[in-house]
Design a protein around this motif. Structure first.
Motif, PDB file in Angstrom:
ATOM      1  N   LEU A 239       0.989  -1.185  -0.263  1.00  0.00           N
ATOM      2  CA  LEU A 239      -0.043  -0.013   0.016  1.00  0.00           C
ATOM      3  C   LEU A 239       1.020   1.363   0.175  1.00  0.00           C
ATOM      4  CD1 LEU A 239      -3.031  -1.159   2.311  1.00  0.00           C
ATOM      5  CD2 LEU A 239      -2.865  -0.921  -0.101  1.00  0.00           C
ATOM      6  N   ALA A 240       2.009   0.986   0.852  1.00  0.00           N
ATOM      7  CA  ALA A 240       2.690   2.487   0.846  1.00  0.00           C
ATOM      8  C   ALA A 240       3.326   2.497  -0.483  1.00  0.00           C
ATOM      9  CB  ALA A 240       4.068   2.151   1.802  1.00  0.00           C
ATOM     10  N   GLU A 241       4.001   1.509  -1.348  1.00  0.00           N
ATOM     11  CA  GLU A 241       4.392   1.478  -2.662  1.00  0.00           C
ATOM     12  C   GLU A 241       3.430   2.185  -3.614  1.00  0.00           C
ATOM     13  OE1 GLU A 241       6.597  -1.086  -6.113  1.00  0.00           O
ATOM     14  OE2 GLU A 241       5.795  -2.149  -4.199  1.00  0.00           O
ATOM     15  N   LEU A 242       2.077   1.972  -3.480  1.00  0.00           N
ATOM     16  CA  LEU A 242       0.974   2.216  -4.391  1.00  0.00           C
ATOM     17  C   LEU A 242       0.707   3.766  -4.070  1.00  0.00           C
ATOM     18  CD1 LEU A 242      -1.518  -0.590  -4.177  1.00  0.00           C
ATOM     19  CD2 LEU A 242      -0.179   0.140  -6.207  1.00  0.00           C
ATOM     20  N   ASP A 243       0.835   4.252  -2.816  1.00  0.00           N
ATOM     21  CA  ASP A 243       0.763   5.390  -2.483  1.00  0.00           C
ATOM     22  C   ASP A 243       1.867   6.392  -3.105  1.00  0.00           C
ATOM     23  OD1 ASP A 243      -1.656   5.040  -0.885  1.00  0.00           O
ATOM     24  OD2 ASP A 243      -0.613   5.055   0.948  1.00  0.00           O
ATOM     25  N   SER A 244       3.105   5.938  -3.073  1.00  0.00           N
ATOM     26  CA  SER A 244       4.149   6.729  -3.609  1.00  0.00           C
ATOM     27  C   SER A 244       4.028   6.643  -4.998  1.00  0.00           C
ATOM     28  CB  SER A 244       5.601   5.765  -3.370  1.00  0.00           C
ATOM     29  OG  SER A 244       6.654   6.315  -3.854  1.00  0.00           O
ATOM     30  N   LEU A 245       3.828   5.689  -5.673  1.00  0.00           N
ATOM     31  CA  LEU A 245       3.639   5.789  -7.221  1.00  0.00           C
ATOM     32  C   LEU A 245       2.504   6.695  -7.733  1.00  0.00           C
ATOM     33  CD1 LEU A 245       3.585   1.793  -8.151  1.00  0.00           C
ATOM     34  CD2 LEU A 245       5.501   3.540  -8.585  1.00  0.00           C
ATOM     35  N   HIS A 246       1.355   6.532  -6.913  1.00  0.00           N
ATOM     36  CA  HIS A 246       0.420   7.670  -7.289  1.00  0.00           C
ATOM     37  C   HIS A 246       0.736   9.159  -6.709  1.00  0.00           C
ATOM     38  CE1 HIS A 246      -3.475   9.760  -6.464  1.00  0.00           C
ATOM     39  NE2 HIS A 246      -3.768   9.272  -7.436  1.00  0.00           N
ATOM     40  N   SER A 247       1.392   9.240  -5.674  1.00  0.00           N
ATOM     41  CA  SER A 247       1.688  10.719  -5.539  1.00  0.00           C
ATOM     42  C   SER A 247       2.900  11.111  -6.426  1.00  0.00           C
ATOM     43  CB  SER A 247       2.239  10.601  -4.106  1.00  0.00           C
ATOM     44  OG  SER A 247       3.704  10.060  -4.073  1.00  0.00           O
ATOM     45  N   ARG A 248       3.609  10.161  -6.975  1.00  0.00           N
ATOM     46  CA  ARG A 248       4.632  10.721  -8.060  1.00  0.00           C
ATOM     47  C   ARG A 248       4.048  10.598  -9.467  1.00  0.00           C
ATOM     48  NH1 ARG A 248       9.204   6.727  -7.641  1.00  0.00           N
ATOM     49  NH2 ARG A 248       7.776   5.391  -6.986  1.00  0.00           N
ATOM     50  N   GLY A 249       2.944  10.648  -9.564  1.00  0.00           N
ATOM     51  CA  GLY A 249       2.155  10.642 -10.872  1.00  0.00           C
ATOM     52  C   GLY A 249       2.613   9.455 -11.722  1.00  0.00           C
ATOM     53  N   ILE A 250       2.913   8.414 -11.254  1.00  0.00           N
ATOM     54  CA  ILE A 250       3.563   7.296 -12.357  1.00  0.00           C
ATOM     55  C   ILE A 250       2.236   6.522 -12.408  1.00  0.00           C
ATOM     56  CG2 ILE A 250       4.861   5.022 -12.206  1.00  0.00           C
ATOM     57  CD1 ILE A 250       7.012   6.573 -10.545  1.00  0.00           C
ATOM     58  N   ILE A 251       1.141   6.400 -11.579  1.00  0.00           N
ATOM     59  CA  ILE A 251       0.059   5.710 -12.059  1.00  0.00           C
ATOM     60  C   ILE A 251      -1.098   6.697 -11.776  1.00  0.00           C
ATOM     61  CG2 ILE A 251       0.911   3.255 -11.447  1.00  0.00           C
ATOM     62  CD1 ILE A 251      -0.549   3.485  -8.742  1.00  0.00           C
ATOM     63  N   THR A 252      -2.177   6.418 -12.577  1.00  0.00           N
ATOM     64  CA  THR A 252      -3.334   7.549 -12.360  1.00  0.00           C
ATOM     65  C   THR A 252      -4.147   6.998 -10.971  1.00  0.00           C
ATOM     66  OG1 THR A 252      -4.755   5.814 -13.838  1.00  0.00           O
ATOM     67  CG2 THR A 252      -3.514   7.354 -15.058  1.00  0.00           C
ATOM     68  N   ARG A 253      -5.090   7.924 -10.868  1.00  0.00           N
ATOM     69  CA  ARG A 253      -6.081   7.515  -9.841  1.00  0.00           C
ATOM     70  C   ARG A 253      -7.001   6.301 -10.090  1.00  0.00           C
ATOM     71  NH1 ARG A 253      -7.716   8.857  -4.941  1.00  0.00           N
ATOM     72  NH2 ARG A 253     -10.137   8.953  -4.551  1.00  0.00           N
ATOM     73  N   ASP A 254      -7.211   5.894 -11.299  1.00  0.00           N
ATOM     74  CA  ASP A 254      -7.976   4.780 -11.353  1.00  0.00           C
ATOM     75  C   ASP A 254      -7.191   3.314 -11.246  1.00  0.00           C
ATOM     76  OD1 ASP A 254     -10.283   6.198 -11.903  1.00  0.00           O
ATOM     77  OD2 ASP A 254     -10.091   6.287 -14.213  1.00  0.00           O
ATOM     78  N   GLU A 255      -5.949   3.698 -11.890  1.00  0.00           N
ATOM     79  CA  GLU A 255      -4.964   2.586 -11.569  1.00  0.00           C
ATOM     80  C   GLU A 255      -4.593   2.239 -10.249  1.00  0.00           C
ATOM     81  OE1 GLU A 255      -2.669   2.577 -15.672  1.00  0.00           O
ATOM     82  OE2 GLU A 255      -1.972   4.084 -13.939  1.00  0.00           O
ATOM     83  N   TYR A 256      -4.417   3.542  -9.373  1.00  0.00           N
ATOM     84  CA  TYR A 256      -4.142   3.434  -8.038  1.00  0.00           C
ATOM     85  C   TYR A 256      -5.414   2.666  -7.103  1.00  0.00           C
ATOM     86  CZ  TYR A 256      -3.980   5.133  -3.055  1.00  0.00           C
ATOM     87  OH  TYR A 256      -3.779   5.069  -1.689  1.00  0.00           O
ATOM     88  N   LEU A 257      -6.617   3.075  -7.448  1.00  0.00           N
ATOM     89  CA  LEU A 257      -7.591   2.504  -6.894  1.00  0.00           C
ATOM     90  C   LEU A 257      -7.608   1.144  -7.083  1.00  0.00           C
ATOM     91  CD1 LEU A 257     -10.180   5.674  -7.340  1.00  0.00           C
ATOM     92  CD2 LEU A 257      -8.875   4.667  -5.025  1.00  0.00           C
ATOM     93  N   GLN A 258      -7.543   0.611  -8.351  1.00  0.00           N
ATOM     94  CA  GLN A 258      -7.616  -0.571  -8.741  1.00  0.00           C
ATOM     95  C   GLN A 258      -6.714  -1.641  -8.126  1.00  0.00           C
ATOM     96  OE1 GLN A 258     -10.288  -2.406 -10.515  1.00  0.00           O
ATOM     97  NE2 GLN A 258      -9.208  -4.147  -9.904  1.00  0.00           N
ATOM     98  N   ALA A 259      -5.522  -0.982  -8.072  1.00  0.00           N
ATOM     99  CA  ALA A 259      -4.358  -1.828  -7.442  1.00  0.00           C
ATOM    100  C   ALA A 259      -4.630  -2.181  -5.851  1.00  0.00           C
ATOM    101  CB  ALA A 259      -3.085  -1.269  -7.846  1.00  0.00           C
ATOM    102  N   ARG A 260      -5.000  -0.738  -5.312  1.00  0.00           N
ATOM    103  CA  ARG A 260      -5.363  -0.907  -3.849  1.00  0.00           C
ATOM    104  C   ARG A 260      -6.475  -1.986  -3.464  1.00  0.00           C
ATOM    105  NH1 ARG A 260      -4.459   2.061   0.687  1.00  0.00           N
ATOM    106  NH2 ARG A 260      -6.006   2.408   2.001  1.00  0.00           N
ATOM    107  N   ARG A 261      -7.398  -2.129  -4.532  1.00  0.00           N
ATOM    108  CA  ARG A 261      -8.416  -2.965  -4.233  1.00  0.00           C
ATOM    109  C   ARG A 261      -7.999  -4.280  -4.542  1.00  0.00           C
ATOM    110  NH1 ARG A 261     -12.097   0.804  -6.567  1.00  0.00           N
ATOM    111  NH2 ARG A 261     -11.613   0.210  -8.898  1.00  0.00           N
TER     112      ARG A 261
END
Length: 96
Positions: A69-91
């Motif tokens: 989850l921390a890695e996903l947060d980092s990827l999203h905050s740096r703009g590497i993944i979109t919000r939709d990708e972030y939410l899907q990966a988190r789910r």
């Protein structure tokens, strides 16, 4: 007679021994050439393969949910993944 056994057995054993040594040399030379043609140093091939296996992701310990989850947060905050990708990966991470 014992002399007959030794007179026949000794040359037979010597021929078999030479054949086995020849086979060992043949296999070693083939392995050496194959390793060389594949781009490996034949003298350190086993060590190279063990080092690759030790550093592979397959042998790495699995990340904890918190780390994922921390890695996903980092990827999203740096703009590497979109919000939709972030939410899907988190789910996906939470559903495991």
């Amino acid at each position: 007679n014992v002399d007959t056994v030794f007179s026949v057995g000794t040359p037979l054993f010597a021929m078999l021994f030479i054949a086995v040594i020849g086979l060992i040399i043949f296999v070693a030379v083939r392995n050496y050439r194959k390793a060389k043609s594949a781009g490996f140093d034949p003298l350190t091939l086993e060590t190279e393969l063990m080092a690759r296996a030790a550093n592979s992701a397959m042998l790495a310990p699995e990340k904890s949910l918190e780390d994922k989850l921390a890695e996903l947060d980092s990827l999203h905050s740096r703009g590497i993944i979109t919000r939709d990708e972030y939410l899907q990966a988190r789910r996906d991470a939470l559903s495991v």
